[in-house]
Enzyme design. Structure first.
Site, mmCIF file in Angstrom:
data_model
loop_
_atom_site.group_PDB
_atom_site.id
_atom_site.type_symbol
_atom_site.label_atom_id
_atom_site.label_comp_id
_atom_site.label_asym_id
_atom_site.label_seq_id
_atom_site.Cartn_x
_atom_site.Cartn_y
_atom_site.Cartn_z
ATOM 1 N N ASP A 5 -75.908 -49.861 -50.077
ATOM 2 C CA ASP A 5 -74.712 -49.591 -50.869
ATOM 3 C C ASP A 5 -73.723 -50.720 -50.634
ATOM 4 O O ASP A 5 -73.451 -51.098 -49.500
ATOM 5 C CB ASP A 5 -74.117 -48.243 -50.445
ATOM 6 C CG ASP A 5 -73.077 -47.759 -51.440
ATOM 7 O OD1 ASP A 5 -73.429 -46.899 -52.281
ATOM 8 O OD2 ASP A 5 -71.933 -48.276 -51.387
ATOM 9 N N ILE A 6 -73.234 -51.326 -51.734
ATOM 10 C CA ILE A 6 -72.275 -52.425 -51.582
ATOM 11 C C ILE A 6 -70.913 -51.815 -51.193
ATOM 12 O O ILE A 6 -70.433 -50.890 -51.860
ATOM 13 C CB ILE A 6 -72.176 -53.239 -52.880
ATOM 14 C CG1 ILE A 6 -73.548 -53.868 -53.191
ATOM 15 C CG2 ILE A 6 -71.108 -54.320 -52.757
ATOM 16 C CD1 ILE A 6 -73.624 -54.584 -54.500
ATOM 17 N N GLU A 49 -73.729 -49.287 -57.571
ATOM 18 C CA GLU A 49 -73.880 -50.339 -56.559
ATOM 19 C C GLU A 49 -74.910 -49.936 -55.508
ATOM 20 O O GLU A 49 -74.898 -50.422 -54.395
ATOM 21 C CB GLU A 49 -72.510 -50.642 -55.927
ATOM 22 C CG GLU A 49 -71.914 -49.533 -55.071
ATOM 23 C CD GLU A 49 -71.067 -48.520 -55.847
ATOM 24 O OE1 GLU A 49 -71.335 -48.302 -57.046
ATOM 25 O OE2 GLU A 49 -70.159 -47.934 -55.246
#
Lengths: 446, 212
Positions: A323-324, A366
């Site tokens: 996960d960004i 994301e």
């Protein structure tokens, strides 16, 4: 000398036979004596000229035909009787002057032979044969017409086929195995970028172009078509001079002709564009349009396959859920374009360090997933850290932009039913990583 | 030196033969003119006496694709074969020239072949007739046969009744028609005894002329 009764009878019967024979003959027959008087005038002659035998016997030809006898006819009789020479008179030259009629009332197309008949007692007669060529002429005219029509239809066919974006190829294979090209249209030049003159000499030209991988398959189909005279089709790839690849759909039909040869009819269609379209469609269906990596559906499909394999063979399989960090902030602060750029660049950078067998895809937003087959969590942690550091240290070429990722790691367990069980644990690990301050990898533990 | 050469033809004899052929070709031209209804001009022929072997070689080289020909066999006091030869393509031209503008593709129909046979027949008969008349020969001539595009050697050596072991006289008359530029050959193929007979007859013919 006087003849006895018996001898006279014999003579009469011979004369009768000769009369019958000459009446049966396939030509109008006339025999003239040395004084050019008619001795024999057969039935066909009577029907061609309209002059009956009784009227003709003993008369001279000139008096029978009035003035309509060609000079060459008279001259030829003269030459036959006096010089022993034979002549031929053709309708083409004499049809206009010598009017004879056919049984149907039309003009008789004739060839006339005028021959000397030299008898042992040095008496010479003249035999005139009038042959009916009407049927010959009609047959030849018909033949000529057929030939012309065939030529015309061949030209038409050529015109059509040469402009067709397909190749029509016909090969005849004789009983002793000799192959011969019996038809090939010009379309082949376009297909294979080679001159027609060169290709049409080689019955097996297509084989030369087929990729080695497809050649065996093609040979098998061809052998089947030839041996069992049936119809089959096959798609093969051909390699052209400029290393460009084409897909060709080959339709083959084998059939036997009357002379025992096998005729192979081939139709070759260039389906490269179709194939490219198919590839494109597949790509569209399996990839994420923004990043070019696998989309959610395809990612899960393949991950499921790998999970099943790992489960069956009891090999380790690890999943990284990425996960960004603060991606919403990136979008808000720098704009959605920059957000998209980050997603794209992240994908490219990550893809580069993965193995061929690893699966990398976008789950949505994301969130990304890396599936690592044959990898225990220890190895997977190493990969995760490598990715994390790569992103942390990447130069995004935008002032103040810093991107980090949080990674949750989970390994498949014998008790798992499907890949979603592993993903769930990886998801929990990501939460832990976020809670612990982001930019780190967390391995799932109970 | 072979026997043909040893027969040593005198210039007078050749001249006499040329003169006779000339008359023959003249008769042929007028017959053809009459047939086609317009003037046909055949040029004055040149005569050569050559061996069968030599002319066979010469024509094979000149027309490697073969020739079309009309031939007539004859027998009697002299016997042999007479023939009219054209290069293949020229034979169509002749038919075209004589029959007017008819459509002819690469095959002649049987009717057209008969027409060509007759043309050959007219020319050959005219030549033979003048020979027979002037040299008092006794012969019988068969009907003409037309062969398209045959090897000349077949005509010269094929099914003739001639004795192959002996040298044969080949008398070639090169003629042409003025307008259509068609060239052809008339030839006579005689075996040696017949050549001797022909030569004797020519001598008598010459003596008769001289004594007049």
């Amino acid at each position: 000398m006087t003849l006895g009764v018996k001898q006279t009878q014999k003579l009469v019967s011979w004369t009768n036979i000769i009369d019958a024979v000459i009446d049966k003959s396939e030509f109008g027959g006339i025999v003239l004596n040395g004084a050019q008087r008619v001795l024999i005038w057969n039935q066909k002659m009577a029907s061609y000229s309209g002059i009956c035998r009784e009227m003709a016997l003993g008369r001279r030809m000139v008096s029978l035909f009035d003035d309509n006898l060609p000079a060459r006819f008279i001259n030829s009789i003269d030459q036959a009787l006096n010089l022993g020479m034979s002549s031929v008179l053709s309708y083409k030259f004499h049809g206009q002057t010598l009017r004879l009629t056919n049984s149907d009332g039309g003009p008789l197309l004739f060839t006339i032979y005028i021959k000397p008949l030299s008898l042992p007692n040095s008496v010479r007669y003249c035999l005139i044969e009038i042959h009916n060529m009407t049927n010959v002429e009609a047959r030849e005219r018909r033949l000529k017409k057929i030939t012309e029509e065939r030529k015309e239809s061949e030209t038409r066919l050529r015109l059509l086929t040469d402009n067709l974006p397909a190749v029509i190829h016909q090969v005849s294979v004789s009983e002793d195995g000799k192959k011969e090209v019996t038809f090939l249209n010009k379309g082949v030049e376009q297909l294979l970028a080679e001159e027609y003159g060169i290709l049409c000499k080689d019955p097996d030209f297509l084989k030369r172009y087929i990729l080695p991988d497809d050649r065996q398959k093609f040979d098998d189909v061809l052998a089947d078509v030839m041996d069992n005279t049936l119809e089959r089709d096959i798609i093969v790839r051909v390699n052209l001079n400029q290393n460009s690849l084409k897909w060709i759909h080959v339709f083959l039909r084998g059939r036997k002709n009357d002379r025992g040869s096998v005729i192979i009819d081939g139709l070759y269609l260039d389906i490269t564009f179709v194939k490219i379209g198919e590839e494109e469609l597949r790509r569209l269906a399996t990839t994420d349009s923004l990043t070019g990596i696998f989309n959610r559906r395809h990612l899960l499909e393949i991950a499921e396959r790998d999970f099943a394999a790992a489960h069956r063979y009891e090999t380790p399989l690890s999943v990284l859920l990425i996960d960004i960090d603060h991606f919403k902030y990136v979008n808000d602060q720098f704009g959605h374009d920059i957000g998209d750029t980050v997603l794209k660049k992240f994908s490219i950078l990550t893809q580069d360090i993965l193995r061929q067998c690893d699966i990398f895809g976008r789950l949505g937003g994301e969130e990304f997933v890396i599936v690592l087959p044959q990898t225990p969590s220890s190895g997977a942690f190493f990969v995760a850290e490598k990715v994390r550091k790569l992103i942390e240290n990447a130069d995004w070429a935008i002032t103040d932009l810093k991107v980090t990722i949080s990674i949750g790691l989970a390994q498949s367990l014998p008790s798992d039913h499907d890949i979603s069980d592993v993903l769930k644990r990886a998801d929990l690990a990501v939460y832990k990583a976020k809670d612990a301050g982001r930019n780190q990898t967390f391995i799932y533990s109970d | 030196m072979n026997e043909l050469e040893s027969l040593s033809w005198s210039e007078d004899q050749i001249d006499a033969l040329t003169e006779i052929m000339n008359m023959g070709i003249g008769v042929a031209a007028s017959s053809l003119s009459e047939m086609v209804g317009e003037e046909v001009i055949l040029n004055i022929p040149k005569i050569r006496l050559v061996s069968r072997h030599d002319i066979s070689q010469e024509l094979s080289t000149q027309c490697p694709e073969g020739m079309s020909y009309v031939f007539q066999d004859f027998s009697g006091t002299v016997h042999g074969r007479s023939a009219l030869l054209f290069p293949i393509q020229k034979s169509f031209n002749l038919v075209k020239a004589l029959l007017g503008n008819i459509e002819i593709d690469d095959e002649l129909t049987e009717m057209e072949q008969e027409a060509l046979s007759e043309v050959g027949n007219v020319i050959l008969n005219a030549c033979i007739a003048t020979l027979v008349n002037n040299l008092a020969l006794e012969i019988e001539v068969e009907i003409p046969q037309y062969v398209r595009g045959g090897a000349v050697s077949v005509l010269l050596e094929g099914d003739t009744q001639l004795d192959h072991s002996q040298t044969n006289l080949f008398c070639a008359v090169n003629f042409s028609t003025r307008e259509s530029g068609i060239e052809g050959y008339v030839m006579f193929l005689l075996e040696l005894p017949s050549v001797k007979t022909l030569k004797n007859s020519l001598e008598e013919y010459l003596e008769n002329i001289m004594s007049l």
